[in-house]
Design a protein around this motif. Structure first.
Motif, PDB file in Angstrom:
ATOM      1  N   SER A 197       0.851  -1.182   0.000  1.00 52.73           N
ATOM      2  CA  SER A 197       0.000   0.000   0.000  1.00 52.73           C
ATOM      3  C   SER A 197       0.890   1.236   0.000  1.00 52.73           C
ATOM      4  CB  SER A 197      -0.929   0.008   1.214  1.00 52.73           C
ATOM      5  OG  SER A 197      -0.173  -0.003   2.424  1.00 52.73           O
ATOM      6  N   ASP A 198       0.315   2.357  -0.421  1.00 58.01           N
ATOM      7  CA  ASP A 198       1.125   3.562  -0.630  1.00 58.01           C
ATOM      8  C   ASP A 198       1.464   4.290   0.661  1.00 58.01           C
ATOM      9  OD1 ASP A 198       2.184   5.882  -2.180  1.00 58.01           O
ATOM     10  OD2 ASP A 198       0.514   6.861  -1.158  1.00 58.01           O
TER      11      ASP A 198
ATOM     12  N   THR B 163      -3.322  11.852  -1.053  1.00 58.81           N
ATOM     13  CA  THR B 163      -4.608  11.615  -1.712  1.00 58.81           C
ATOM     14  C   THR B 163      -4.910  10.135  -1.902  1.00 58.81           C
ATOM     15  OG1 THR B 163      -3.486  11.911  -3.836  1.00 58.81           O
ATOM     16  CG2 THR B 163      -4.612  13.820  -2.924  1.00 58.81           C
ATOM     17  N   MET B 164      -3.870   9.307  -1.901  1.00 64.03           N
ATOM     18  CA  MET B 164      -4.055   7.876  -2.143  1.00 64.03           C
ATOM     19  C   MET B 164      -3.528   7.024  -0.997  1.00 64.03           C
ATOM     20  SD  MET B 164      -5.464   7.525  -5.142  1.00 64.03           S
ATOM     21  CE  MET B 164      -5.877   8.630  -6.500  1.00 64.03           C
ATOM     22  N   GLN B 165      -3.321   7.631   0.157  1.00 63.95           N
ATOM     23  CA  GLN B 165      -2.705   6.918   1.264  1.00 63.95           C
ATOM     24  C   GLN B 165      -3.518   5.682   1.648  1.00 63.95           C
ATOM     25  OE1 GLN B 165      -1.981   9.355   4.671  1.00 63.95           O
ATOM     26  NE2 GLN B 165      -0.569   7.908   5.610  1.00 63.95           N
ATOM     27  N   GLY B 166      -2.817   4.558   1.714  1.00 62.79           N
ATOM     28  CA  GLY B 166      -3.464   3.307   2.066  1.00 62.79           C
ATOM     29  C   GLY B 166      -3.985   2.521   0.882  1.00 62.79           C
ATOM     30  N   LYS B 167      -4.052   3.142  -0.297  1.00 65.95           N
ATOM     31  CA  LYS B 167      -4.526   2.437  -1.483  1.00 65.95           C
ATOM     32  C   LYS B 167      -3.502   1.392  -1.905  1.00 65.95           C
ATOM     33  CE  LYS B 167      -5.636   3.114  -6.370  1.00 65.95           C
ATOM     34  NZ  LYS B 167      -5.700   4.078  -7.511  1.00 65.95           N
ATOM     35  N   ALA B 168      -3.993   0.279  -2.449  1.00 69.08           N
ATOM     36  CA  ALA B 168      -3.105  -0.784  -2.921  1.00 69.08           C
ATOM     37  C   ALA B 168      -2.138  -0.235  -3.960  1.00 69.08           C
ATOM     38  CB  ALA B 168      -3.922  -1.923  -3.510  1.00 69.08           C
ATOM     39  N   TRP B 169      -0.866  -0.556  -3.786  1.00 66.83           N
ATOM     40  CA  TRP B 169       0.184  -0.052  -4.676  1.00 66.83           C
ATOM     41  C   TRP B 169       1.092  -1.206  -5.086  1.00 66.83           C
ATOM     42  CZ3 TRP B 169       5.398   2.034  -2.773  1.00 66.83           C
ATOM     43  CH2 TRP B 169       6.177   2.455  -3.856  1.00 66.83           C
ATOM     44  N   TYR B 170       1.378  -1.273  -6.388  1.00 65.39           N
ATOM     45  CA  TYR B 170       2.256  -2.308  -6.917  1.00 65.39           C
ATOM     46  C   TYR B 170       3.649  -1.712  -7.099  1.00 65.39           C
ATOM     47  CZ  TYR B 170      -2.054  -4.861  -7.846  1.00 65.39           C
ATOM     48  OH  TYR B 170      -3.263  -5.511  -7.701  1.00 65.39           O
TER      49      TYR B 170
ATOM     50  N   TYR C 133       3.368  -9.799  -5.895  1.00 63.06           N
ATOM     51  CA  TYR C 133       1.946  -9.587  -6.160  1.00 63.06           C
ATOM     52  C   TYR C 133       1.326 -10.697  -7.004  1.00 63.06           C
ATOM     53  CZ  TYR C 133       3.996  -5.167  -4.816  1.00 63.06           C
ATOM     54  OH  TYR C 133       4.722  -4.207  -4.160  1.00 63.06           O
ATOM     55  N   GLY C 134       2.147 -11.661  -7.428  1.00 63.83           N
ATOM     56  CA  GLY C 134       1.636 -12.793  -8.191  1.00 63.83           C
ATOM     57  C   GLY C 134       0.987 -12.372  -9.494  1.00 63.83           C
TER      58      GLY C 134
ATOM     59  N   HIS D   3       1.830   7.225 -12.419  1.00 68.21           N
ATOM     60  CA  HIS D   3       0.536   7.393 -13.068  1.00 68.21           C
ATOM     61  C   HIS D   3      -0.295   6.116 -13.049  1.00 68.21           C
ATOM     62  CE1 HIS D   3       3.216  10.472 -15.036  1.00 68.21           C
ATOM     63  NE2 HIS D   3       2.254  11.230 -14.540  1.00 68.21           N
ATOM     64  N   ASP D   4       0.350   4.962 -13.083  1.00 67.46           N
ATOM     65  CA  ASP D   4      -0.408   3.709 -13.015  1.00 67.46           C
ATOM     66  C   ASP D   4      -1.105   3.576 -11.670  1.00 67.46           C
ATOM     67  OD1 ASP D   4       2.358   3.303 -11.935  1.00 67.46           O
ATOM     68  OD2 ASP D   4       1.536   1.340 -11.423  1.00 67.46           O
ATOM     69  N   PHE D   5      -0.541   4.176 -10.635  1.00 62.98           N
ATOM     70  CA  PHE D   5      -1.098   4.114  -9.290  1.00 62.98           C
ATOM     71  C   PHE D   5      -2.258   5.092  -9.125  1.00 62.98           C
ATOM     72  CE2 PHE D   5      -0.668   6.082  -4.952  1.00 62.98           C
ATOM     73  CZ  PHE D   5      -1.334   5.072  -4.269  1.00 62.98           C
ATOM     74  N   TYR D   6      -2.094   6.317  -9.618  1.00 62.42           N
ATOM     75  CA  TYR D   6      -3.130   7.328  -9.448  1.00 62.42           C
ATOM     76  C   TYR D   6      -4.334   7.084 -10.351  1.00 62.42           C
ATOM     77  CZ  TYR D   6      -0.079  10.099  -6.459  1.00 62.42           C
ATOM     78  OH  TYR D   6       0.716  10.527  -5.424  1.00 62.42           O
ATOM     79  N   GLY D   7      -4.090   6.567 -11.555  1.00 69.59           N
ATOM     80  CA  GLY D   7      -5.190   6.234 -12.447  1.00 69.59           C
ATOM     81  C   GLY D   7      -5.667   7.394 -13.293  1.00 69.59           C
ATOM     82  N   ALA D   8      -6.486   7.083 -14.291  1.00 69.30           N
ATOM     83  CA  ALA D   8      -6.928   8.064 -15.276  1.00 69.30           C
ATOM     84  C   ALA D   8      -7.833   9.128 -14.681  1.00 69.30           C
ATOM     85  CB  ALA D   8      -7.628   7.355 -16.434  1.00 69.30           C
TER      86      ALA D   8
END
Length: 536
Positions: free
Chosen positions: A78-79, A84-91, A257-258, A468-473
């Protein structure tokens, strides 16, 4: 090879001249590959040149990620950096590279990060040159093509994980070429081993699968259409490549992350909004030097395909087509494409030049000049092939590690000073934020986010950075709405709950913020301006 007037073969003369050199000299004289390695390593680390690899702020969050990995002995899921994205799943799919540079940074700061990245780059291009020679490429032509490839790669020459992807591309291509030449299945066992590393350092591991598919398709087609008894082992080769592919795919799931990593990358690369609005994924602008050098390599590749007359082979032809397409599709692909084109073009053009020279298809004066150049290159190649010591690369590496371990100093002289360029990044402005004890979220351009993370984490978090892949479109749409001052930009900015705003001086958003009178200018210089919301 032609004989001279006395009936002595020129190759024998060259060899006898080389063997006359004392053995100890051959261990001390650097080969061409050694020189390429040394010059690139010194060129990217010596003096002020050490900041060239730090032109992209993204290395900042890579360093902090590596430090988190080493400190917690765990890979983040997680980030930790974004407000703005704290705790969101992050690769954090480049975790292995991050851990390595985190260690280098711990020992020797940015000097260590730059030195490690430069070491990988220098080794990659030295290896490219070695592969060219192994395929019979002319020495002078190889150097020319290599210079074009290096210049083309300058468009993305940063201290970031993709430099390891360049190296793995060269190694992967070398394994496939070696298998196609000798058919030894044992060579293919290196592919899944390399994939174990590749999938954990960079998303470019997909290039490995494309190249494997290219060589599999070539072997399958040749197996179906061939009537030559000498190629009776083609079905076995197809099976070996298929097995290597299965094992490599299986190895690619050996990441933190498999299979979810594969799904994430697929969705990222198929998001049309992101692909159309992220600069490095746009097609290249050929007004730059690096882009023009890539165009030159493309022209050489087209020329090689035209004059090879069947000598290129289906696998190489498909690789050339893939490299050209990838480089024209996205600017970030240019370095990898340039490397692949160089590996194929130099040997093919060398064979063609030798052919037209021996067949007497050149005019008298031109043929004489071509023979003299070829004779010189031949002598140099024979000499180069006998140099085995690699003493100079070893010395430069040892010296570089010593300098990194001593703060960039060699004696009392500063020879390495890796730092972020204060005219490109908001160095002084972030100094001000540090002095001010800023703890509220900081909004800044995405291209500065990595630098702010590097300087302020964990004191403060950023509202956006270049992941950008983490924040999204959807988030990126709101971000672009703010920086372009589109209708509703104030509401979008308020939704980020930023306490500080750090933007380029004289930018659109800076002018708009000054007009609103809701934000106070608390710092300004020629690079950046800092706004503070007095109500926070």
């Amino acid at each position: 090879m032609e004989a001279n007037a006395h009936g002595v073969d020129e190759a024998d003369v060259r060899t006898s001249q080389v063997t006359a050199v004392p053995p100890w000299v051959r261990y001390l004289i650097p080969s061409t590959g050694d020189l390429v390695f040394v010059l690139l390593l010194l060129g990217l680390t010596w003096g002020t040149a050490a900041q060239l690899l730090l032109r992209d702020a993204g290395i900042g969050w890579h360093i902090r990620t590596g430090q988190l990995i080493l400190g917690t002995r765990s890979i983040p899921h997680s980030d930790p950096f974004s407000s703005t994205m704290q705790g969101k799943a992050w690769y954090a799919w480049e975790w292995l590279f991050d851990a390595v540079i985190g260690g280098f940074h711990h020992v020797s700061g940015l000097n260590g990060v730059v030195f490690f990245s430069a070491l990988i780059i220098a080794f990659t291009f030295a290896l490219v040159l070695r592969y060219m020679f192994r395929q019979g490429a002319n020495l002078l032509l190889s150097i020319l093509v290599l210079l074009l490839a290096v210049a083309a790669s300058s468009v993305h020459l940063f201290a970031r994980p993709h430099v390891l992807s360049w190296l793995l591309t060269v190694l992967w291509f070398g394994v496939l070429e070696s298998f196609e030449e000798d058919g030894k299945t044992v060579n293919l066992l290196w592919l899944p081993v390399m994939m174990l590393v590749w999938v954990n350092v960079h998303g470019g591991f997909l290039v490995g699968f494309v190249l494997l598919a290219v060589y599999f398709a070539s072997a399958a087609i040749r197996s179906l259409v061939s009537t030559d008894d000498s190629e009776a082992d083609r079905p076995q080769r197809v099976q070996a490549l298929a097995l290597a592919g299965v094992l490599s795919v299986a190895a690619s799931f050996a990441n933190p992350y498999g299979y979810r990593l594969h799904i994430h990358i697929y969705r990222y690369l198929n998001d049309r909004f992101l692909m159309d609005h992220i600069d490095e994924f746009l097609s290249p602008n050929f007004h730059g030097l690096g882009q023009r050098c890539f165009a030159g390599l493309v022209l050489l590749a087209v020329t090689a395909a035209a004059v090879a007359r069947g000598k290129m082979g289906l696998s190489r032809l498909l690789t050339v087509l893939f490299a050209i397409y990838a480089g024209l599709y996205a600017a970030r692909n240019i370095p990898g494409s340039a490397i692949l084109l160089g590996l194929i073009v130099a040997p093919l053009l060398s064979v063609w030049l030798r052919g037209i020279e021996s067949e007497g298809k050149l005019a008298g004066g031109v043929r004489w000049l071509a023979m003299r150049i070829d004779a010189f290159a031949g002598r140099m190649a024979v000499l180069d092939g006998t140099l085995r010591g690699h003493a100079w690369p070893a010395l430069v590496i040892a010296l570089g590690l010593w300098v990194c371990g001593h703060g960039g100093y060699l004696g009392a002289t500063t020879v390495m000073d890796a730092h972020f360029d204060a005219t490109r990044f908001p160095v002084a402005a972030v100094d001000f934020l540090q002095r001010s004890g800023a703890r509220e979220p900081v909004f800044c351009p995405d291209r500065w986010g990595g630098y702010v993370i590097y300087r302020l984490y964990p004191q403060a978090r950023v509202a956006v950075d270049d992941r950008h892949d983490f924040y999204g479109a959807e988030f990126l749409k709101r971000y672009l709405n703010i920086v372009h001052g589109e209708p509703g930009w104030e509401n979008d900015l308020d939704g980020l709950h930023a306490g500080w705003i750090l933007v380029p001086a004289h930018s659109t958003v800076a002018s708009l913020l000054e007009e609103t009178h809701r934000w106070d200018v608390v710092y300004q210089d020629e690079v950046a301006v800092v706004f503070r919301n007095p109500s926070r």
